[in-house]
Design an enzyme around this catalytic site. Sequence first.
Site, mmCIF file in Angstrom:
data_model
loop_
_atom_site.group_PDB
_atom_site.id
_atom_site.type_symbol
_atom_site.label_atom_id
_atom_site.label_comp_id
_atom_site.label_asym_id
_atom_site.label_seq_id
_atom_site.Cartn_x
_atom_site.Cartn_y
_atom_site.Cartn_z
ATOM 1 N N GLY A 1 5.541 3.079 -0.021
ATOM 2 C CA GLY A 1 6.117 3.888 -1.094
ATOM 3 C C GLY A 1 5.124 3.966 -2.236
ATOM 4 O O GLY A 1 3.944 3.667 -2.064
ATOM 5 N N SER B 1 0.855 -1.180 0.000
ATOM 6 C CA SER B 1 0.000 0.000 0.000
ATOM 7 C C SER B 1 0.895 1.235 0.000
ATOM 8 O O SER B 1 2.119 1.114 -0.004
ATOM 9 C CB SER B 1 -0.879 0.004 1.250
ATOM 10 O OG SER B 1 -0.061 0.245 2.376
ATOM 11 N N LYS B 2 0.269 2.389 0.043
ATOM 12 C CA LYS B 2 1.016 3.653 -0.012
ATOM 13 C C LYS B 2 2.091 3.743 1.071
ATOM 14 O O LYS B 2 3.112 4.389 0.880
ATOM 15 C CB LYS B 2 0.048 4.830 0.130
ATOM 16 C CG LYS B 2 -0.826 5.029 -1.087
ATOM 17 C CD LYS B 2 -0.635 6.437 -1.682
ATOM 18 C CE LYS B 2 -1.311 6.581 -3.023
ATOM 19 N NZ LYS B 2 -2.768 6.616 -2.924
ATOM 20 N N ARG B 3 1.838 3.080 2.203
ATOM 21 C CA ARG B 3 2.818 3.110 3.292
ATOM 22 C C ARG B 3 4.183 2.603 2.833
ATOM 23 O O ARG B 3 5.208 2.962 3.384
ATOM 24 C CB ARG B 3 2.362 2.199 4.446
ATOM 25 C CG ARG B 3 1.357 2.806 5.385
ATOM 26 C CD ARG B 3 1.036 1.841 6.506
ATOM 27 N NE ARG B 3 0.616 0.533 5.982
ATOM 28 C CZ ARG B 3 1.256 -0.602 6.188
ATOM 29 N NH1 ARG B 3 2.358 -0.630 6.890
ATOM 30 N NH2 ARG B 3 0.792 -1.734 5.687
#
Length: 488
Positions: A258, A254-256
């Site tokens: 990168g 996920s966005k966490r």
Amino acid sequence: MAKQMKVRFAPSPTGPFHIGGARSALFNWLVARHAGGSFLVRIEDTDLSRSSRESEENIKESMRWLGLDWDEGIDVGGPNGPYRQTERLEIYQREVQRLISEGKAYYCYCSQEELEQERQEQLKEGRTPVYGGHCRHLTEEQIARYKEEGRKPVVRLRVPEGETIAFDDMVRGHVEFQSSGVGDFIIMKSDGIPVYNFAVVVDDSLMGVTHVIRAEEHLSNTPRQIAIYHALGYEVPQFGHISLILGADHKKMSKRHGATSVTAYKDMGYLPEAVVNYLALLGWAPKGEQEIFSREELIRAFSMDRVSSNDAVFDIEKLNWINFQYMKKLSPEELLDFVLPFLEKAGYVQQPLTEEKKDWLRQVVWYVRDRISYGAQAPEQVRMFFEDVPPFEDPEVVDILKQDTSAVILKAFIEALEALPDFTEEAVTAAFKAVMKSTGIKGKAAFEPARIALTGVTKGPGMYEMIALFGREKTLALLRKALAFCKG
Ligand code: GLU
């Protein structure tokens, strides 16, 4: 004659094109190109509140950027269109009506509250909640009454009870589900929009798809879809469910972790060939040790039976390494074109460029190429060509400049450079060597003060080449400034 192999990619345009979606698209594309089959792209936009044209455009543009061309489908057309699900509602209606008239589907008038009550009762009794079949056998009177009450029906599939739904998955092997755990599920909502499971089956059947290769998250949808294939009387395709892509911490990417969108990687200066190469290795294990594959090599080597059912872990270091390998193949001209937008963005370069400036930039970029894994790293590496040397404040730097030998070597070097007729790399090299000889100052004691003078730090790529690229004026100014500091 066997049916021609046809695979498809069927994205829901509900956000920027995710790297996981790109991998599904790539695997399908490789399967098609390897077997001489056909690759179809269909837009699954029935989730009206989450779908957008903007996302659809982003997906198509990203696929084109990756070089994943399709033979049939959205934008390119074909004999089985339209290829956007919201433009196919009449087709789903027709198929639903057929199922109803054949007794394989029925209208259900149950309200949300009634369904919720049933669910709670089943949970209380420790049973898995499934639809109990209240509307399976309604009388004309009951239907008339519900209509009068203004209830809007959904359509449910009549799922045969007590059946085992089994299939052989290309990645996961033999998979079995019990139909009793499925229950009569909704295939069309009260607003006439089909649910994903129904639309996908109708489309894959009518479009002649032979192999459905998609993300593992759809594995649990497959028994429902097979029940729909059976009801509609369509041939069930081969399924292949590829595993999830996880972040380095083994949680779903996920966005966490990168950047997750293909566009973000494009914008950071990754080459499409490198991204394709990297994504192919996410879950597919080629024979042997080779890791860098041209597109043609991938097509030749790829096969679903070497796709692992284990989760794949996204490794940015490996992507960087692969991208570096591809950047190394660029000519000086191509490399400059590739990193120029990043230099412009950093404010180092303004268009239009003179030929002379371009020529110089090409050499500058070529000079630092071993230190750039992707485009966005370029400005940092060429910074010393465009920005002032930072003030000498770091105690280590100050210490070096304050050594007696530093002033001696800098002074001698300045004099030698002033006397140079041609400011070439060779001439600069010879001058510095002569200065080391005449002063008797060598190694670190000679190089470190010079490097600090020119860049502010003690390490970096080849000094002579850098000096030649700096040119006489800039080099001398920097050396004089450092010399003043040594003495001050
Ligand atoms: N539209 C679905 C999704 O984007 C894919 C459906 C499928 O591949 O069967 O998740």
